[in-house]
Motif scaffolding. Structure first.
Motif, PDB file in Angstrom:
ATOM      1  N   LEU B 109      -7.266  -6.829   3.276  1.00 33.34           N
ATOM      2  CA  LEU B 109      -8.078  -5.936   2.451  1.00 33.34           C
ATOM      3  C   LEU B 109      -7.986  -4.497   2.944  1.00 33.34           C
ATOM      4  O   LEU B 109      -8.115  -3.546   2.165  1.00 33.34           O
ATOM      5  CB  LEU B 109      -9.544  -6.362   2.456  1.00 33.34           C
ATOM      6  N   GLU B 110      -7.794  -4.345   4.243  1.00 29.37           N
ATOM      7  CA  GLU B 110      -7.633  -2.998   4.789  1.00 29.37           C
ATOM      8  C   GLU B 110      -6.397  -2.367   4.159  1.00 29.37           C
ATOM      9  O   GLU B 110      -6.389  -1.191   3.795  1.00 29.37           O
ATOM     10  CB  GLU B 110      -7.452  -3.046   6.316  1.00 29.37           C
ATOM     11  N   TYR B 111      -5.364  -3.165   4.053  1.00 27.74           N
ATOM     12  CA  TYR B 111      -4.135  -2.656   3.446  1.00 27.74           C
ATOM     13  C   TYR B 111      -4.374  -2.290   1.968  1.00 27.74           C
ATOM     14  O   TYR B 111      -3.918  -1.248   1.490  1.00 27.74           O
ATOM     15  CB  TYR B 111      -3.005  -3.682   3.578  1.00 27.74           C
ATOM     16  N   ASP B 139      -6.632   6.149   7.219  1.00 23.76           N
ATOM     17  CA  ASP B 139      -7.481   5.321   8.094  1.00 23.76           C
ATOM     18  C   ASP B 139      -7.253   3.847   7.808  1.00 23.76           C
ATOM     19  O   ASP B 139      -7.156   3.027   8.725  1.00 23.76           O
ATOM     20  CB  ASP B 139      -8.968   5.569   7.812  1.00 23.76           C
ATOM     21  N   GLU B 140      -7.207   3.517   6.524  1.00 23.31           N
ATOM     22  CA  GLU B 140      -7.164   2.103   6.156  1.00 23.31           C
ATOM     23  C   GLU B 140      -5.844   1.459   6.556  1.00 23.31           C
ATOM     24  O   GLU B 140      -5.821   0.302   6.982  1.00 23.31           O
ATOM     25  CB  GLU B 140      -7.420   1.919   4.658  1.00 23.31           C
ATOM     26  N   ILE B 141      -4.757   2.190   6.459  1.00 23.77           N
ATOM     27  CA  ILE B 141      -3.502   1.566   6.895  1.00 23.77           C
ATOM     28  C   ILE B 141      -3.504   1.441   8.420  1.00 23.77           C
ATOM     29  O   ILE B 141      -2.988   0.481   8.986  1.00 23.77           O
ATOM     30  CB  ILE B 141      -2.248   2.286   6.360  1.00 23.77           C
ATOM     31  N   ARG B 142      -4.162   2.366   9.083  1.00 23.80           N
ATOM     32  CA  ARG B 142      -4.316   2.243  10.536  1.00 23.80           C
ATOM     33  C   ARG B 142      -5.128   0.982  10.868  1.00 23.80           C
ATOM     34  O   ARG B 142      -4.792   0.239  11.794  1.00 23.80           O
ATOM     35  CB  ARG B 142      -5.032   3.493  11.069  1.00 23.80           C
ATOM     36  N   HIS B 143      -6.180   0.725  10.097  1.00 25.16           N
ATOM     37  CA  HIS B 143      -6.985  -0.468  10.362  1.00 25.16           C
ATOM     38  C   HIS B 143      -6.139  -1.729  10.196  1.00 25.16           C
ATOM     39  O   HIS B 143      -6.197  -2.630  11.022  1.00 25.16           O
ATOM     40  CB  HIS B 143      -8.188  -0.546   9.412  1.00 25.16           C
ATOM     41  N   ALA B 144      -5.384  -1.773   9.102  1.00 23.36           N
ATOM     42  CA  ALA B 144      -4.546  -2.954   8.881  1.00 23.36           C
ATOM     43  C   ALA B 144      -3.578  -3.133  10.048  1.00 23.36           C
ATOM     44  O   ALA B 144      -3.459  -4.216  10.628  1.00 23.36           O
ATOM     45  CB  ALA B 144      -3.790  -2.818   7.562  1.00 23.36           C
ATOM     46  N   ASP B 234     -14.066   5.334  11.990  1.00 26.37           N
ATOM     47  CA  ASP B 234     -13.666   5.990  10.732  1.00 26.37           C
ATOM     48  C   ASP B 234     -14.687   5.715   9.641  1.00 26.37           C
ATOM     49  O   ASP B 234     -14.799   6.457   8.665  1.00 26.37           O
ATOM     50  CB  ASP B 234     -12.309   5.462  10.233  1.00 26.37           C
ATOM     51  N   GLU B 235     -15.402   4.614   9.819  1.00 24.13           N
ATOM     52  CA  GLU B 235     -16.296   4.139   8.771  1.00 24.13           C
ATOM     53  C   GLU B 235     -17.431   5.131   8.493  1.00 24.13           C
ATOM     54  O   GLU B 235     -17.855   5.267   7.357  1.00 24.13           O
ATOM     55  CB  GLU B 235     -16.883   2.789   9.196  1.00 24.13           C
ATOM     56  N   ALA B 236     -17.877   5.819   9.535  1.00 22.33           N
ATOM     57  CA  ALA B 236     -18.962   6.782   9.327  1.00 22.33           C
ATOM     58  C   ALA B 236     -18.512   7.835   8.319  1.00 22.33           C
ATOM     59  O   ALA B 236     -19.266   8.245   7.437  1.00 22.33           O
ATOM     60  CB  ALA B 236     -19.341   7.429  10.652  1.00 22.33           C
TER      61      ALA B 236
HETATM   62 FE   LIG Z   1     -11.057  -0.059   6.941  1.00 14.02          FE
END
Ligand SMILES: [Fe+2]
Ligand SMILES: [Fe+2]
Lengths: 89, 517
Positions: B109-111, B139-144, B234-236
């Motif tokens: 889902l991060e991806y 940020d999200e691709i970093r999370h994935a 990153d979420e903040a």
């Molecule tokens: Fe994320």
């Protein structure tokens, strides 16, 4: 009454930040959880750069907060000197 | 040429102005409608994109600097954890099943979030939201990537983590998180922002990350704690973007209110249903527990979310209607979900078990109004049966909700003894729902949700067997064929924790780590 909060990782970087927040916000409650600290406060909470710098003994850019920030709530107002969280209602 | 050095550094607000809006330009040889083709069709009216405020005022140069710092911290810990065989320090091997659920259900889902924010950002005519979406997309691709990287270390030692991406697109319970995000990215850019930016990130994400990550730390899983907190940092910013989106849209035009309210109602419920998996993880899968699902819901939704909706009341926004149903479900959700996975433990890519006695006592103390009455007797019965060699595995397939795709396991609001069923006739078919809220979502957009890829229907239609399978052959075993299609190895990746390879290996390796062989 509405509560705002800021949550930070527990580590050496955040120790002086948390200390400064607590000193500047006597109405805040510190809630320690595994590896993190959540600071809750009624209505508003202010993070002040000068207080952090005084404890840290160096210049501090408030955007450095992002590195150890976990979460927060409230409307944000950020300047070079202060980050304020607040609810209007 | 000599550049005159500026006398004074720009302040935060000016710097943001120059580095964000200042880099935008007015198109001259293409029409705006052609450049931003999706911005009008959802009915949201925006009159002045410059009214957008980014409270953090983060510029791209500062973004790279702080993200690089986060990555350095993260990889130092991940390396140390792997070098030190940190996986043997987790509380017990049951814990690893939360990691399996996370990698197969959440990391993909991060991806998708990466793709979604890249797409939404591209569609907004304002420079402010475009830059904020660009940052979130990165940020999200970093999370994935960091999650896959950190958890790959577990794949060297434990089962069920070997083909998470393949499983995410096929395995029955993973269609719940997958379809949630597919639903969001196939909406328009404004709905996507309300769905993911606001309802998920602002209202619900604390329930996923904070207790889960803090729980990982509590259970000795340094690597999950580290990527979790790194992602959460990153979420903040994401939450702030989500809140800003709502305020911006509502301030632009009064006609936007009913559209936004409908999206908030829909996506709070959609997101909450996905969190069923988190509820069960917190109450059943963490060997050492930090807080119960119910407590987390009370703190992060009722208290913090309550303050948020009170604040938004000035725009006419009200608390989503589903909050009342959720309040009735909070004593039951995790128990009903775990009971279902225990049943279907032969078809899951992680292990299930009956909690130990002291864990049942903990659950009873956290759920005094429901646990001993409704759920403890059932768990104890299952344990008795397992001890006699009758570990129960349900071999039939459950009916799924057309909207959230969860098996119909939830009970009537206010009556935990009766399963909740709702149905709708649409064109020539009958559709089934777990709740009034899922039913209403369908009724508003039936043409979208009749397309749901429901795993149970797909199995019955013969679409979930390996290529070349002949279901009419003598002795055909449908479960075995479905597991092959999932890339899930029977007897190794599934079934009860008791007697599993993970359990045996963990015990043997932990023994070796503390003694001279
Ligand atoms: Fe994320
Ligand atoms: Fe549903």
């Amino acid at each position: 009454m509405s509560t705002v909060f800021i949550a930070l990782q527990t580590n050496e970087d955040t120790r002086p930040i948390i200390e400064a927040i607590v000193a500047d916000n006597p109405h805040a409650r510190v809630n320690e959880q595994p590896a993190m600290v959540k600071i809750d406060a009624e209505r508003t909470l202010t993070v002040r750069r000068s207080s952090i710098e005084a404890l840290l003994g160096r210049d501090f850019d408030l955007q450095e907060l992002h590195i150890n920030l976990i979460s927060l709530s409230g409307n944000i107002d950020e300047t070079d000197d202060e980050l304020t969280l607040s609810w209007n209602a | 040429m000599d550049m005159q050095a500026t006398k004074k550094k720009l302040g935060l607000k000016e710097r943001y102005q120059v580095m964000t809006r200042g880099l935008d330009w007015e198109p001259s040889y293409q029409k705006k409608e052609d450049i931003y083709p999706y911005v009008a069709y959802e009915g949201i009216k925006i009159h002045d994109w410059d009214k957008w405020e980014d409270p953090f005022r983060l510029t791209m140069d500062a973004y790279w600097k702080y993200q690089a710092e986060k990555e350095r911290k993260l990889y130092a810990i991940i390396d140390a954890y792997a070098q030190n065989n940190g996986h043997l320090n987790v509380t017990d091997a049951r814990y690893l099943n939360t990691v399996k659920l996370f990698l197969t259900g959440v990391s993909p889902l991060e991806y998708m979030a990466h793709r979604g924010f890249a797409h939404a950002g591209r569609q907004f005519p304002g420079a402010g939201p475009r830059v904020a979406c660009l940052m979130q997309s990165l940020d999200e691709i970093r999370h994935a990537q960091t999650q896959i990287h950190a958890l790959s270390n577990y794949n060297k030692h434990y089962n069920g983590l070997h083909d998470f991406r393949h499983m995410h697109d096929r395995v029955w319970y993973l269609s719940v998180p997958k379809s949630f995000f597919d639903d969001a990215v196939t909406a328009g850019p404004f709905e996507f922002m309300v769905a993911i930016g606001f309802s998920f990130e602002y209202v619900l994400t604390n329930l996923l990350f904070v207790p889960f990550v803090s729980g990982a730390a509590y259970n000795g899983d340094m690597s999950t704690m580290t990527f979790g907190f790194s992602a959460q940092s990153d979420e903040a910013r994401h939450m702030t973007l989500g809140l800003e989106v709502i305020k911006f849209i509502l301030e632009q035009d009064p006609d936007n209110l009913p559209i936004v309210q409908r999206w908030i109602d829909k996506w709070t419920w959609r997101g909450y249903r996905v969190l069923t998996l988190v509820a069960m993880m917190m109450d059943y899968m963490l060997p050492k527990r930090t807080m119960s699902w119910k407590e987390a819901w009370e703190v992060y939704f009722e208290e913090n979310g309550g303050a948020l909706f009170k604040d938004l009341a000035r725009y006419g926004i009200t608390m989503p209607k589903c909050a009342e149903t959720i309040a009735l479900e909070k004593d039951h959700l995790s128990h009903q979900a775990w009971g279902t996975f225990y049943n279907y433990g032969a078809a899951a890519a992680f292990h299930t078990w009956v909690p130990e006695k002291e864990e049942l006592d903990w659950l009873a103390s956290k759920y005094p109004d429901s646990f001993d009455k409704h759920y403890r007797p059932r768990l104890e019965y299952w344990r008795e049966q397992a001890a006699k060699g009758n570990r129960f595995y349900n071999k039939t397939l459950p009916m799924l909700c057309q909207t959230c795709q969860i098996p119909m396991l939830f009970t009537e609001p206010g009556d935990p003894t009766k399963i909740c069923y709702r149905e709708v006739d649409y064109k020539d078919n009958k559709y089934h729902f777990c709740s009034d809220h899922c039913k209403e979502i369908f009724e508003h957009e039936p043409e979208k949700y009749i397309q749901s890829w429901l795993p149970v229907h797909q199995i019955y239609q013969g679409n979930c067997f390996p290529e070349g399978t002949d279901p009419t052959a003598e002795g055909f075993d449908p479960l075995a064929a479905v597991l092959q299609y999932y890339h899930l190895e029977f007897g190794r990746d599934n079934l009860d924790f008791e007697g599993s390879e993970d359990q045996k290996n963990f015990d043997a390796w932990r023994g070796m780590a503390t003694k001279n062989a």
